[in-house]
Design a protein around this motif. Sequence first.
Motif, PDB file in Angstrom:
ATOM      1  N   SER A 226       0.808  -1.220   0.000  1.00 52.55           N
ATOM      2  CA  SER A 226       0.000   0.000   0.000  1.00 52.55           C
ATOM      3  C   SER A 226       0.840   1.269   0.000  1.00 52.55           C
ATOM      4  O   SER A 226       1.991   1.269   0.447  1.00 52.55           O
TER       5      SER A 226
ATOM      6  N   ASN B  30      -3.288   2.864  -8.788  1.00 49.75           N
ATOM      7  CA  ASN B  30      -3.278   1.468  -9.230  1.00 49.75           C
ATOM      8  C   ASN B  30      -4.470   1.184 -10.154  1.00 49.75           C
ATOM      9  O   ASN B  30      -4.637   0.100 -10.667  1.00 49.75           O
ATOM     10  N   LEU B  31      -5.339   2.159 -10.293  1.00 51.82           N
ATOM     11  CA  LEU B  31      -6.461   2.203 -11.235  1.00 51.82           C
ATOM     12  C   LEU B  31      -7.630   1.284 -10.887  1.00 51.82           C
ATOM     13  O   LEU B  31      -8.454   0.964 -11.751  1.00 51.82           O
TER      14      LEU B  31
ATOM     15  N   THR C  38     -10.652  11.510  -2.879  1.00 53.43           N
ATOM     16  CA  THR C  38     -10.455  10.151  -2.384  1.00 53.43           C
ATOM     17  C   THR C  38      -9.954  10.061  -0.944  1.00 53.43           C
ATOM     18  O   THR C  38     -10.103   9.039  -0.293  1.00 53.43           O
TER      19      THR C  38
HETATM   20  N1  F0G Z   1      -6.388   8.679  -4.018  1.00 55.53           N
HETATM   21  C1  F0G Z   1      -5.941   8.200  -2.851  1.00 55.53           C
HETATM   22  C2  F0G Z   1      -6.080   9.062  -1.657  1.00 55.53           C
HETATM   23  C3  F0G Z   1      -5.383   6.909  -2.777  1.00 55.53           C
HETATM   24  O1  F0G Z   1      -4.973   6.448  -1.612  1.00 55.53           O
HETATM   25  C4  F0G Z   1      -5.246   6.148  -3.965  1.00 55.53           C
HETATM   26  C5  F0G Z   1      -4.660   4.821  -3.932  1.00 55.53           C
HETATM   27  C6  F0G Z   1      -5.738   6.701  -5.150  1.00 55.53           C
HETATM   28  C7  F0G Z   1      -6.286   7.969  -5.141  1.00 55.53           C
HETATM   29  C8  F0G Z   1      -5.690   5.971  -6.435  1.00 55.53           C
HETATM   30  O2  F0G Z   1      -6.679   4.994  -6.479  1.00 55.53           O
HETATM   31  O3  F0G Z   1      -5.219   3.053  -6.904  1.00 55.53           O
HETATM   32  O4  F0G Z   1      -7.670   2.893  -7.199  1.00 55.53           O
HETATM   33  O5  F0G Z   1      -6.291   4.237  -8.781  1.00 55.53           O
HETATM   34  N2  F0G Z   1      -4.079   4.304  -2.944  1.00 55.53           N
HETATM   35  C9  F0G Z   1      -3.625   2.930  -2.839  1.00 55.53           C
HETATM   36  C10 F0G Z   1      -3.177   2.606  -1.430  1.00 55.53           C
HETATM   37  C11 F0G Z   1      -2.780   2.470  -3.915  1.00 55.53           C
HETATM   38  O6  F0G Z   1      -2.379   1.683  -1.255  1.00 55.53           O
HETATM   39  O7  F0G Z   1      -3.644   3.238  -0.491  1.00 55.53           O
HETATM   40  P1  F0G Z   1      -6.469   3.711  -7.402  1.00 55.53           P
END
Ligand code: F0G
Length: 482
Positions: free
Chosen positions: A182, A287-288, A423
């Motif tokens: 992560s 990671n999409l 997010t």
């Molecule tokens: N925004 C935040 C705050 C995130 O933590 C992540 C991904 C994304 C956007 C991108 O989302 O991977 O689905 O395209 N975080 C992951 C983690 C990889 O390990 O917390 P995604």
Amino acid sequence: MWVNRTSVIYGAVLSAILNGRPIDGSSIYSMAPTSQVDETLLRCIGCGAVTPVAESGLNCERCGDLLEVVFPHPGAGSEKLNAATLKAVWRERQTSHLPQDQSGVWRFREVLPSLGKDAPITIREGNTPLYELSLGSRLTGVKQLYAKHQGMNPTGSFKDTGMTVASSFARKDGFNWVACASTGNTSASMAAYAARGGMHSLVLIPDGKISWGKLSQSLDYGAVTCQVKTDFDGCMRVLNGIVQRKRIYVLNSINPFRLEGQKTVAFELLEQFDWKPPDHVIVPGGNLGNSSALGKAFQEMKDLGLITQMPKVSIIQAEGANPLVRTIRERGGKELVSVQAETMATAIRIGSPASWKKALRVLEATGGTVEQVTEVEIALAKAEIGADGIGCEPASAVTLAGLKKLVKQGFVQPEESVVLVLTGHLLKDPDFTLKFHRGDLFTGTHYEKEADVLGSRQRAPIVLEASVDAVLKTLEEAEKRN
Ligand code: F0G
């Protein structure tokens, strides 16, 4: 292999699903005239092979590609999954006191794989607010601009919506251990859900490259937290090795059950829009998995007759972590261009995204686009979202920075409605925010000159003597500036 380790899970899941067992068989059904998914199958996104969950792991046994839950909507259009009935039931559950109804994920359980008789692990995730962004609207010229704030989830990020589903399936199958690689939010979320569900969790994070806020969460939730001397992509490789040698359930977004949970954000959003889709939904890309989940949700809503048109889903990446942008621009989407990722938006510091093919499909199906933004553009947009009284973590701010570009390019028209998916919560990365306001964020980097534009948004803390006069003088100066 993951396949061997995880196949056990799916047997139990499938049998529950095929037997059509309800979540707890009790009073929820008095409010729920609809049924859950009758049968869950997994389909390979590469070769298209379809397997019952019982016979499959997290990757296709034939070609190794990722899998997705196929939701055949056996009753679509019928009384069972009638669009009007679904809308009414989902809305009505918001007044219920049952945990599975109070969850903004499980109240949409008709579009989720069934847990059978088991109760979900829920921390009342989802049900996040939709805010109007008035400053953002003035800055971009987009009159109807909204933020869907996934940072308002229990652990402060969108990950909780997927974690409630996937962790529940892990517990259902009797796993003692769950694990993930992560950039900090998945691990915080996983550790919390594992603790709530009575499981142990193993976290692999890149050493020194995640925010302290996120790291401290997984410590408090009791995870075994390993700061591995590599980047996120390296952590993924180590995790792949571990699952071949230990029975452990992987909770990264390659897990198709994670994405099923993350779909519900889109259902909730459309409910907040009274089922009239916005023109654009803009998400950060790491990671999409998230963009893939949203696209899948919009497609399913269309198939179910809940909406007639899908919003355009666009994905924004940091310039220094732009594998999807490069994959499309340099290879026409035919093969992944992996990059050595570098960005201060550490959540999306990912060079080799697992779900790139799924994300490409979403762009194609919805007519969305990709864009990249610089470190300074991210920092500015983050402060602007903050100045709107909302705030978010750096990775989320790529959405506003990207929107500015999409408006300039004419891809987004001022009269169209736009939703930015924020997010993560502002408090996830206070270091970034403090450095920004003190003016240190780009000191000693080659962005120093470009960062001049940030001055008007910087509000450094002011250290004063304990005197009324001193504070009033500071106020006067602030009034002159405003
Ligand atoms: N925004 C935040 C705050 C995130 O933590 C992540 C991904 C994304 C956007 C991108 O989302 O991977 O689905 O395209 N975080 C992951 C983690 C990889 O390990 O917390 P995604």
